[in-house]
Design a protein around this motif. Structure first.
Motif, PDB file in Angstrom:
ATOM      1  N   PRO A  76       1.722  11.157   5.809  1.00 33.69           N
ATOM      2  CA  PRO A  76       0.383  10.915   5.242  1.00 33.69           C
ATOM      3  C   PRO A  76       0.261   9.467   4.775  1.00 33.69           C
ATOM      4  O   PRO A  76       1.167   8.936   4.132  1.00 33.69           O
ATOM      5  CB  PRO A  76       0.317  11.881   4.055  1.00 33.69           C
ATOM      6  N   PRO A 133      -0.910   6.368   2.502  1.00 32.77           N
ATOM      7  CA  PRO A 133      -1.025   6.303   1.034  1.00 32.77           C
ATOM      8  C   PRO A 133      -2.438   6.570   0.553  1.00 32.77           C
ATOM      9  O   PRO A 133      -3.409   6.115   1.143  1.00 32.77           O
ATOM     10  CB  PRO A 133      -0.591   4.873   0.711  1.00 32.77           C
ATOM     11  N   GLN A 134      -2.535   7.309  -0.537  1.00 30.13           N
ATOM     12  CA  GLN A 134      -3.825   7.579  -1.146  1.00 30.13           C
ATOM     13  C   GLN A 134      -4.292   6.383  -1.969  1.00 30.13           C
ATOM     14  O   GLN A 134      -5.485   6.208  -2.179  1.00 30.13           O
ATOM     15  CB  GLN A 134      -3.719   8.820  -2.037  1.00 30.13           C
ATOM     16  N   VAL A 135      -3.338   5.598  -2.460  1.00 27.00           N
ATOM     17  CA  VAL A 135      -3.660   4.369  -3.171  1.00 27.00           C
ATOM     18  C   VAL A 135      -3.560   3.234  -2.158  1.00 27.00           C
ATOM     19  O   VAL A 135      -2.549   3.071  -1.478  1.00 27.00           O
ATOM     20  CB  VAL A 135      -2.678   4.112  -4.338  1.00 27.00           C
ATOM     21  N   HIS A 136      -4.588   2.448  -2.026  1.00 26.07           N
ATOM     22  CA  HIS A 136      -4.662   1.511  -0.927  1.00 26.07           C
ATOM     23  C   HIS A 136      -3.811   0.255  -1.110  1.00 26.07           C
ATOM     24  O   HIS A 136      -3.426  -0.375  -0.158  1.00 26.07           O
ATOM     25  CB  HIS A 136      -6.121   1.104  -0.669  1.00 26.07           C
ATOM     26  N   GLU A 152       0.864  -1.181   0.000  1.00 25.01           N
ATOM     27  CA  GLU A 152       0.000   0.000   0.000  1.00 25.01           C
ATOM     28  C   GLU A 152       0.902   1.233   0.000  1.00 25.01           C
ATOM     29  O   GLU A 152       1.442   1.632   1.030  1.00 25.01           O
ATOM     30  CB  GLU A 152      -0.908  -0.001   1.233  1.00 25.01           C
ATOM     31  N   SER A 168       2.001   5.240  -2.038  1.00 26.33           N
ATOM     32  CA  SER A 168       1.631   6.349  -2.909  1.00 26.33           C
ATOM     33  C   SER A 168       2.818   7.284  -2.999  1.00 26.33           C
ATOM     34  O   SER A 168       3.663   7.330  -2.100  1.00 26.33           O
ATOM     35  CB  SER A 168       0.395   7.100  -2.390  1.00 26.33           C
ATOM     36  N   PRO A 226       2.936  10.658  -2.812  1.00 29.29           N
ATOM     37  CA  PRO A 226       3.016  11.678  -1.753  1.00 29.29           C
ATOM     38  C   PRO A 226       3.570  11.133  -0.444  1.00 29.29           C
ATOM     39  O   PRO A 226       4.313  11.838   0.254  1.00 29.29           O
ATOM     40  CB  PRO A 226       1.552  12.133  -1.593  1.00 29.29           C
ATOM     41  N   SER A 227       3.222   9.907  -0.097  1.00 30.08           N
ATOM     42  CA  SER A 227       3.725   9.323   1.144  1.00 30.08           C
ATOM     43  C   SER A 227       5.233   9.094   1.070  1.00 30.08           C
ATOM     44  O   SER A 227       5.965   9.358   2.028  1.00 30.08           O
ATOM     45  CB  SER A 227       3.015   8.000   1.446  1.00 30.08           C
ATOM     46  N   GLU A 280      -4.630  -1.848  -6.837  1.00 32.22           N
ATOM     47  CA  GLU A 280      -5.396  -0.667  -7.226  1.00 32.22           C
ATOM     48  C   GLU A 280      -4.525   0.294  -8.017  1.00 32.22           C
ATOM     49  O   GLU A 280      -4.979   0.945  -8.957  1.00 32.22           O
ATOM     50  CB  GLU A 280      -5.956   0.016  -5.983  1.00 32.22           C
TER      51      GLU A 280
END
Length: 228
Positions: free
Chosen positions: A213, A215-218, A31, A33, A35-36, A222
């Motif tokens: 933050p 992850p925005q993508v789980h 999991e 993203s 940004p993370s 996905e």
């Protein structure tokens, strides 16, 4: 039992608490993203840039009877030079143009760095070895695996992982040297101060990860679906 073994045993619960943070567990499940990952690199820059100055301050505070530590600190100082620049290169390779060099660290990172300086200046300088134990031990456990888990789903170039991959390999060597060094520390108060500092640094470094933050993508599946 050697002191290094005692250090591992007495800080095991703290190590597991750090590894249980949601962002680390999520990364291990794929999991991730961008940004993370970039947020992690930014915070890494803000504490790694202090590593050499901290060690130089530590070396300057060596008291009578501790001079034997100087060659080991000199070696650490030489090997840690420029690692903060690696991180800035990684951030740029991720496509981020933020002026990280002149940005402020997160509060958790700022507190961890402040505690390290305070340990060296006002407490027992040898407590800094507690930070070495936490950061390098965590790197050996996670850096190379995390790099693979992050790179594949996000499709990032190898040039975005110089810090994680180089540190993961370097720190394997460092941990072996660290073990030998710790086993030469026989003073019980020094040992107690290193253990105490390590336990605090596990908590503070965990707070750094908890501040990132999620992850925005789980998950990786996905991420692949979005890319398609």
């Amino acid at each position: 039992m050697s002191f290094h073994q005692q250090l591992l045993k007495q800080t095991e619960a703290d190590r597991l608490s750090l590894l249980s943070t949601p962002i680390i567990q999520g990364c291990l499940r794929g999991e991730v993203s961008l940004p993370s990952y970039v947020a992690f690199l930014r915070e890494a820059y803000h504490h790694v840039r202090h590593t050499v100055p901290m060690m130089q301050t530590f070396r300057a505070r060596l008291t009578t009877g501790r001079e034997w530590l100087a060659p080991a600190l000199d070696e650490y100082i030489e090997e840690e030079q420029g690692h903060d620049e690696w991180i800035l290169d990684d951030i740029r390779a991720c496509g981020d143009t933020t002026d990280v060099r002149n940005s402020r660290p997160g509060v958790a990172t700022e507190v961890m760095v402040a505690y390290a300086y305070d340990t060296i200046a006002r407490r027992n300088p040898l407590g800094f070895f507690g930070m070495v134990h936490v950061l390098e031990g965590t790197s050996v456990s996670l850096a190379l695996l995390a790099a693979d888990q992050i790179q594949q789903p996000l499709g990032l170039p190898d040039s975005a992982f110089s810090y994680l991959r180089s540190h993961g390999t370097l720190d394997q060597e460092h941990v072996r040297h660290f073990q030998l060094l710790m086993d030469q520390i026989t003073d019980q108060q020094d040992q107690a101060d290193i253990v105490h500092a390590a336990r605090v640094f596990f908590r503070l470094y965990g707070d750094v990860f908890r501040s990132l933050p999620l992850p925005q993508v789980h998950n990786a599946a996905e991420a692949a679906g979005v890319a398609a």
